[in-house]
Write a protein that holds these residues in place. Structure first.
Motif, mmCIF file in Angstrom:
data_model
loop_
_atom_site.group_PDB
_atom_site.id
_atom_site.type_symbol
_atom_site.label_atom_id
_atom_site.label_comp_id
_atom_site.label_asym_id
_atom_site.label_seq_id
_atom_site.Cartn_x
_atom_site.Cartn_y
_atom_site.Cartn_z
ATOM 1 N N ASP A 180 -18.990 -7.174 15.127
ATOM 2 C CA ASP A 180 -20.403 -7.558 15.147
ATOM 3 C C ASP A 180 -20.846 -7.867 16.578
ATOM 4 N N SER A 236 -17.773 -11.401 16.193
ATOM 5 C CA SER A 236 -17.033 -11.680 14.965
ATOM 6 C C SER A 236 -16.673 -10.375 14.251
ATOM 7 N N ASP A 270 -16.722 -8.193 10.896
ATOM 8 C CA ASP A 270 -17.338 -7.959 9.594
ATOM 9 C C ASP A 270 -16.327 -7.166 8.764
ATOM 10 N N GLU A 278 -16.392 -7.003 5.439
ATOM 11 C CA GLU A 278 -16.934 -6.767 4.102
ATOM 12 C C GLU A 278 -17.762 -5.489 4.001
ATOM 13 N N THR A 279 -18.232 -4.976 5.122
ATOM 14 C CA THR A 279 -19.042 -3.760 5.120
ATOM 15 C C THR A 279 -18.161 -2.545 4.875
#
Length: 95
Positions: A30, A34, A36, A38-39
């Protein structure tokens, strides 16, 4: 491939409360730095990504021979999908 976007990925090893166990996290990087995890992207490069993750595992374990790596998907279904690919990579690895 035409029409596919460039997505920066990251692999990170984070020490858990047990100093001998590290959590492996990977996903999209991101803008704030951070992960990600979950995408779901569909750039048709899943095997290449998992091979890269596997390569980092080999590098990590070569450097830290006494450490253990823990990882799982963000859902049970994602965890279940990861292992067959890692087994295939292990059977066919040339690094």
């Amino acid at each position: 491939m035409k029409g596919l976007s460039k997505i920066k990925k990251i692999v990170q090893y984070v020490q858990t409360q047990n100093e001998d166990i590290f959590n492996l996290a990977f996903g999209n990087l991101d803008n704030d730095g951070s992960i990600d995890d979950e995408t779901t992207n569909d750039n048709k490069d899943r095997n290449k990504i998992l091979a890269t993750v596997a390569a980092t595992i080999y590098e990590f374990t070569a450097k830290y021979t006494d450490k253990t790596i823990f990882f799982c998907g963000t859902t049970p279904e994602r965890t279940q999908k990861i292992f067959p690919y890692l087994w295939d990579i292990e059977r066919n690895r040339d690094f």
